[in-house]
Enzyme design. Structure first.
Site, PDB file in Angstrom:
ATOM      1  N   ARG A 109       0.863  -1.178   0.000  1.00  0.00           N
ATOM      2  CA  ARG A 109       0.000   0.000   0.000  1.00  0.00           C
ATOM      3  C   ARG A 109       0.904   1.233   0.000  1.00  0.00           C
ATOM      4  NH1 ARG A 109      -2.005  -3.710   3.820  1.00  0.00           N
ATOM      5  NH2 ARG A 109      -4.097  -4.503   3.341  1.00  0.00           N
ATOM      6  N   HIS A 137      -2.145   2.505  -6.126  1.00  0.00           N
ATOM      7  CA  HIS A 137      -2.672   1.229  -5.638  1.00  0.00           C
ATOM      8  C   HIS A 137      -2.798   0.215  -6.779  1.00  0.00           C
ATOM      9  CE1 HIS A 137      -4.280  -0.632  -2.007  1.00  0.00           C
ATOM     10  NE2 HIS A 137      -5.177  -1.248  -2.750  1.00  0.00           N
ATOM     11  N   ARG A 139      -0.282  -2.513  -6.590  1.00  0.00           N
ATOM     12  CA  ARG A 139      -0.636  -3.586  -5.656  1.00  0.00           C
ATOM     13  C   ARG A 139      -1.589  -4.567  -6.327  1.00  0.00           C
ATOM     14  NH1 ARG A 139      -1.188  -5.095  -0.162  1.00  0.00           N
ATOM     15  NH2 ARG A 139      -3.327  -5.486   0.524  1.00  0.00           N
ATOM     16  N   HIS A 177      -4.287  -9.408   3.895  1.00  0.00           N
ATOM     17  CA  HIS A 177      -5.746  -9.361   3.979  1.00  0.00           C
ATOM     18  C   HIS A 177      -6.236 -10.115   5.212  1.00  0.00           C
ATOM     19  CE1 HIS A 177      -6.215  -8.697  -0.649  1.00  0.00           C
ATOM     20  NE2 HIS A 177      -6.095  -7.558   0.007  1.00  0.00           N
ATOM     21  N   TYR A 209      -9.354 -11.107  -6.954  1.00  0.00           N
ATOM     22  CA  TYR A 209      -8.349 -11.124  -8.016  1.00  0.00           C
ATOM     23  C   TYR A 209      -8.485 -12.345  -8.918  1.00  0.00           C
ATOM     24  CZ  TYR A 209      -6.296  -7.276  -5.460  1.00  0.00           C
ATOM     25  OH  TYR A 209      -6.103  -6.061  -4.837  1.00  0.00           O
TER      26      TYR A 209
END
Length: 284
Positions: free
Chosen positions: A133, A223, A226, A249, A258
């Site tokens: 991040r 972002h 990422r 996470h 994803y």
């Protein structure tokens, strides 16, 4: 600092909310007060309701931005002002199901190669290679790069959790070159003054500048790197629980999104940076 703002800040700190969350919640109340030009503790529930409608309908802010404001205002009225529940109703909204745009390998290589500033290039490559991040890459210290164990330590990331990430050999070469030229002392990517870390906004500005220079028109800020990290590792055969740990996470549901972006599989790798094919430098 005004007493009411200081009281809210104290309430945020004592409850252990992250610094980014603190600033977002404070901005929510500041925006409300600025809209009406009155102290927020003097506003009616309907006025608060109308302000949220203004943000959504007139300013066309995203659902996530409106929801952050909603949470900030609820915290202010429920905690800082100690108003009984419910004092007013702030309607939530169903978050739109949108998949992020990711960059192709060719676009990533172009993004990195057009960035000739060593500090900026190292920051962008670190963000992608470790899936960080913006706040995490900005707060890396020199000592977080462990070349003996080939890992990167992320200290107190989102959710106040530490985690370790693989250090890409290609990234290590880039970081050593950056350190040799710039010699940062404490923070890997210092801000101004140099005894302070770079801000999230500073890191974001570097990405947008590089993206414009590379001629990349896809949406999204830093972002995006990422998102690229997660997608490229999935396509390389990384299993979901492993990716969840690397991403930091709390819920695997956040990682599963994803799956809708990744297509196919190649060969598993410890860092997606190793998958990129950089042009061979021309000898002079």
């Amino acid at each position: 600092m005004k007493p009411l703002r200081q009281k809210m800040l104290n309430d945020l700190i004592v409850r252990g909310l992250a610094e980014n969350t603190q600033q977002s919640y404070l901005r929510s109340v500041t925006g409300l007060a600025g809209y009406y030009h009155r102290s927020p503790d003097q506003l009616s529930p309907q006025e608060v309701q109308d302000y949220l409608l203004y943000l959504s309908q007139k300013k066309k802010l995203s659902w996530s931005s409106c929801n952050t404001t909603r949470h900030g205002l609820r915290f202010f009225y429920r905690i800082t002002l100690d108003r009984p529940e419910p004092y007013f109703y702030l309607p939530g909204a169903k978050e739109p199901s949108k998949l992020p745009e990711v960059l192709s390998h060719e676009e990533l290589v172009h993004l990195f190669t057009v960035t000739t500033n060593h500090k900026q290039r190292a920051l962008l490559m670190t963000t992608y290679a470790a899936g960080l991040r913006a706040s995490e890459v900005a707060h890396l210290k020199i000592t977080d790069i462990d070349s003996q164990r080939m890992c990167i330590r992320v200290e107190q990331g989102k959710g106040a959790k530490d985690r370790y990430l693989p250090l890409s050999p290609r990234l290590l070469v880039q970081l050593r070159e950056y350190w040799r030229r710039c010699r940062p002392l404490l923070w890997l990517f210092p801000g101004h003054p140099s005894d302070r870390p770079m801000s999230r906004h500073g890191a974001s500005h570097i990405y947008h500048t590089a993206k414009a220079k590379a001629g990349i028109t896809k949406r999204g800020g830093i972002h995006t790197l990422r998102h690229c990290f997660a997608t490229d590792l999935l396509e390389a055969g990384t299993e979901l629980p492993v990716l969840q740990r690397l991403m930091g996470h709390s819920s695997i549901r956040s990682t599963m999104r994803y799956l809708h972006i990744a297509q196919g599989q190649t060969t598993a790798t410890t860092s997606p940076l190793e998958l990129l094919e950089f042009p061979t430098p021309t000898r002079r």
